[in-house]
Design a protein around this motif. Structure first.
Motif, PDB file in Angstrom:
ATOM      1  N   GLY A 123      48.005   6.600  44.723  1.00  0.00           N
ATOM      2  CA  GLY A 123      48.267   5.817  43.521  1.00  0.00           C
ATOM      3  C   GLY A 123      48.873   4.449  43.735  1.00  0.00           C
ATOM      4  N   LYS A 124      49.116   4.070  44.991  1.00  0.00           N
ATOM      5  CA  LYS A 124      49.738   2.767  45.270  1.00  0.00           C
ATOM      6  C   LYS A 124      48.871   1.976  46.240  1.00  0.00           C
ATOM      7  CE  LYS A 124      54.301   4.723  44.707  1.00  0.00           C
ATOM      8  NZ  LYS A 124      55.500   5.191  45.328  1.00  0.00           N
ATOM      9  N   PRO A 125      48.811   0.651  46.064  1.00  0.00           N
ATOM     10  CA  PRO A 125      48.027  -0.145  47.014  1.00  0.00           C
ATOM     11  C   PRO A 125      48.741  -0.253  48.359  1.00  0.00           C
ATOM     12  CG  PRO A 125      49.067  -1.558  45.370  1.00  0.00           C
ATOM     13  CD  PRO A 125      49.374  -0.144  44.985  1.00  0.00           C
ATOM     14  N   LEU A 126      47.964  -0.100  49.426  1.00  0.00           N
ATOM     15  CA  LEU A 126      48.472  -0.302  50.779  1.00  0.00           C
ATOM     16  C   LEU A 126      47.664  -1.417  51.427  1.00  0.00           C
ATOM     17  CD1 LEU A 126      48.783   3.297  52.334  1.00  0.00           C
ATOM     18  CD2 LEU A 126      50.606   1.858  51.419  1.00  0.00           C
ATOM     19  N   PRO A 127      48.318  -2.332  52.140  1.00  0.00           N
ATOM     20  CA  PRO A 127      47.552  -3.312  52.910  1.00  0.00           C
ATOM     21  C   PRO A 127      46.605  -2.569  53.855  1.00  0.00           C
ATOM     22  CG  PRO A 127      49.891  -3.866  52.902  1.00  0.00           C
ATOM     23  CD  PRO A 127      49.765  -2.503  52.290  1.00  0.00           C
ATOM     24  N   LEU A 128      45.436  -3.153  54.123  1.00  0.00           N
ATOM     25  CA  LEU A 128      44.412  -2.465  54.911  1.00  0.00           C
ATOM     26  C   LEU A 128      44.928  -1.917  56.238  1.00  0.00           C
ATOM     27  CD1 LEU A 128      41.196  -4.568  54.269  1.00  0.00           C
ATOM     28  CD2 LEU A 128      41.772  -2.295  53.419  1.00  0.00           C
ATOM     29  N   GLU A 129      45.737  -2.667  56.959  1.00  0.00           N
ATOM     30  CA  GLU A 129      46.225  -2.158  58.249  1.00  0.00           C
ATOM     31  C   GLU A 129      47.163  -0.982  58.055  1.00  0.00           C
ATOM     32  OE1 GLU A 129      46.449  -1.263  62.090  1.00  0.00           O
ATOM     33  OE2 GLU A 129      44.964  -2.574  61.149  1.00  0.00           O
ATOM     34  N   GLN A 130      47.984  -1.026  57.026  1.00  0.00           N
ATOM     35  CA  GLN A 130      48.859   0.111  56.742  1.00  0.00           C
ATOM     36  C   GLN A 130      48.026   1.321  56.301  1.00  0.00           C
ATOM     37  OE1 GLN A 130      52.017  -0.769  53.966  1.00  0.00           O
ATOM     38  NE2 GLN A 130      52.828   1.315  54.047  1.00  0.00           N
ATOM     39  N   PHE A 131      46.978   1.089  55.526  1.00  0.00           N
ATOM     40  CA  PHE A 131      46.073   2.163  55.118  1.00  0.00           C
ATOM     41  C   PHE A 131      45.435   2.782  56.368  1.00  0.00           C
ATOM     42  CE2 PHE A 131      42.048   3.987  53.836  1.00  0.00           C
ATOM     43  CZ  PHE A 131      42.342   4.619  52.636  1.00  0.00           C
ATOM     44  N   ARG A 132      44.948   1.932  57.264  1.00  0.00           N
ATOM     45  CA  ARG A 132      44.329   2.405  58.508  1.00  0.00           C
ATOM     46  C   ARG A 132      45.322   3.231  59.326  1.00  0.00           C
ATOM     47  NH1 ARG A 132      43.716   1.282  63.593  1.00  0.00           N
ATOM     48  NH2 ARG A 132      41.684   1.432  64.576  1.00  0.00           N
ATOM     49  N   GLN A 133      46.549   2.775  59.449  1.00  0.00           N
ATOM     50  CA  GLN A 133      47.576   3.513  60.198  1.00  0.00           C
ATOM     51  C   GLN A 133      47.886   4.857  59.520  1.00  0.00           C
ATOM     52  OE1 GLN A 133      48.667   2.872  63.270  1.00  0.00           O
ATOM     53  NE2 GLN A 133      47.225   1.157  63.208  1.00  0.00           N
ATOM     54  N   MET A 135      45.683   6.627  57.904  1.00  0.00           N
ATOM     55  CA  MET A 135      44.544   7.478  58.264  1.00  0.00           C
ATOM     56  C   MET A 135      44.750   8.092  59.656  1.00  0.00           C
ATOM     57  SD  MET A 135      42.622   7.320  55.548  1.00  0.00           S
ATOM     58  CE  MET A 135      44.193   7.212  54.673  1.00  0.00           C
ATOM     59  N   ILE A 136      45.272   7.292  60.578  1.00  0.00           N
ATOM     60  CA  ILE A 136      45.545   7.772  61.937  1.00  0.00           C
ATOM     61  C   ILE A 136      46.666   8.811  61.912  1.00  0.00           C
ATOM     62  CG2 ILE A 136      46.443   7.105  64.209  1.00  0.00           C
ATOM     63  CD1 ILE A 136      44.931   4.388  63.745  1.00  0.00           C
ATOM     64  N   ALA A 137      47.736   8.515  61.205  1.00  0.00           N
ATOM     65  CA  ALA A 137      48.892   9.425  61.152  1.00  0.00           C
ATOM     66  C   ALA A 137      48.521  10.771  60.531  1.00  0.00           C
ATOM     67  CB  ALA A 137      50.039   8.775  60.374  1.00  0.00           C
ATOM     68  N   GLU A 138      47.634  10.749  59.536  1.00  0.00           N
ATOM     69  CA  GLU A 138      47.220  11.986  58.875  1.00  0.00           C
ATOM     70  C   GLU A 138      46.090  12.705  59.601  1.00  0.00           C
ATOM     71  OE1 GLU A 138      46.405  11.516  54.714  1.00  0.00           O
ATOM     72  OE2 GLU A 138      48.399  10.710  54.300  1.00  0.00           O
ATOM     73  N   GLU A 139      45.640  12.117  60.715  1.00  0.00           N
ATOM     74  CA  GLU A 139      44.508  12.663  61.480  1.00  0.00           C
ATOM     75  C   GLU A 139      43.281  12.835  60.592  1.00  0.00           C
ATOM     76  OE1 GLU A 139      46.144  16.220  63.328  1.00  0.00           O
ATOM     77  OE2 GLU A 139      46.872  15.026  64.998  1.00  0.00           O
ATOM     78  N   ARG A 140      43.012  11.793  59.805  1.00  0.00           N
ATOM     79  CA  ARG A 140      41.864  11.812  58.903  1.00  0.00           C
ATOM     80  C   ARG A 140      40.566  11.767  59.690  1.00  0.00           C
ATOM     81  NH1 ARG A 140      41.633  12.764  53.496  1.00  0.00           N
ATOM     82  NH2 ARG A 140      43.782  13.192  53.038  1.00  0.00           N
ATOM     83  N   LEU A 141      39.587  12.459  59.171  1.00  0.00           N
ATOM     84  CA  LEU A 141      38.252  12.495  59.754  1.00  0.00           C
ATOM     85  C   LEU A 141      37.242  12.311  58.629  1.00  0.00           C
ATOM     86  CD1 LEU A 141      37.316  15.551  58.769  1.00  0.00           C
ATOM     87  CD2 LEU A 141      38.662  16.223  60.753  1.00  0.00           C
ATOM     88  N   ILE A 142      35.985  12.255  59.004  1.00  0.00           N
ATOM     89  CA  ILE A 142      34.903  12.090  58.034  1.00  0.00           C
ATOM     90  C   ILE A 142      33.996  13.306  58.096  1.00  0.00           C
ATOM     91  CG2 ILE A 142      32.788  10.768  57.513  1.00  0.00           C
ATOM     92  CD1 ILE A 142      35.265   9.217  56.705  1.00  0.00           C
TER      93      ILE A 142
END
Length: 154
Positions: A123-133, A135-142
């Protein structure tokens, strides 16, 4: 190739580009269904969703890649429309998974108009690099879906 939007029924491809809410139905070891709501989007001609390594559906897909996606209507004007997809799922979890998630969420959030250079997360905007980080921290996959068949009212 089955599942690539360039070779699929144009009506299916059109519906998928405008509808991002779905239920992902995988199979438990005893054959019973396991259903969860998810977001989907077409990225570079492929149908994707996001998940994590720890999600139950990830383990189920690794055991049996068969999956049904039930794609919901997106507005009161098409609240009764739906598309069911019989699919096989591949998991993309390499070093490019964070960037793939950025691409996926960029497509899914296009109509939400996030502030420039950011994407919404929780629900909150994150700068793209913070969003990317994130994704890494949460071990996101596709989850990448190969479409085997389709049917519905769409």
């Amino acid at each position: 190739m089955i599942g690539n939007l360039l070779t699929m029924d144009p009506k299916v491809a059109d519906y998928l580009t405008g509808h991002h809410a779905a239920a992902m139905i995988t199979l438990r070891p005893d054959g019973s269904p396991h259903a969860v709501r998810c977001g989907i989007a077409v990225v570079d001609g492929k149908l994707w969703s996001s998940g994590t390594a720890a999600r139950k559906r990830t383990g189920l897909v690794l055991r049996d890649p068969r999956c049904t996606l039930f794609v919901f209507g997106s507005s009161p004007d098409d609240s009764y429309s739906y598309l069911s997809l019989d699919t096989r799922v591949s998991i993309l979890d390499g070093p490019e998974a964070a960037d793939q998630n950025v691409a996926l969420f960029t497509v899914m959030q296009a109509g939400l108009n996030p502030p420039e250079g950011s994407l919404f997360w929780n629900g909150k905007p994150l700068p793209l690099e913070q969003f990317r980080q994130t994704m890494i921290a949460e071990e996101r996959l596709i989850y990448q879906f190969e479409i085997i068949g389709s049917y519905g009212m769409f």
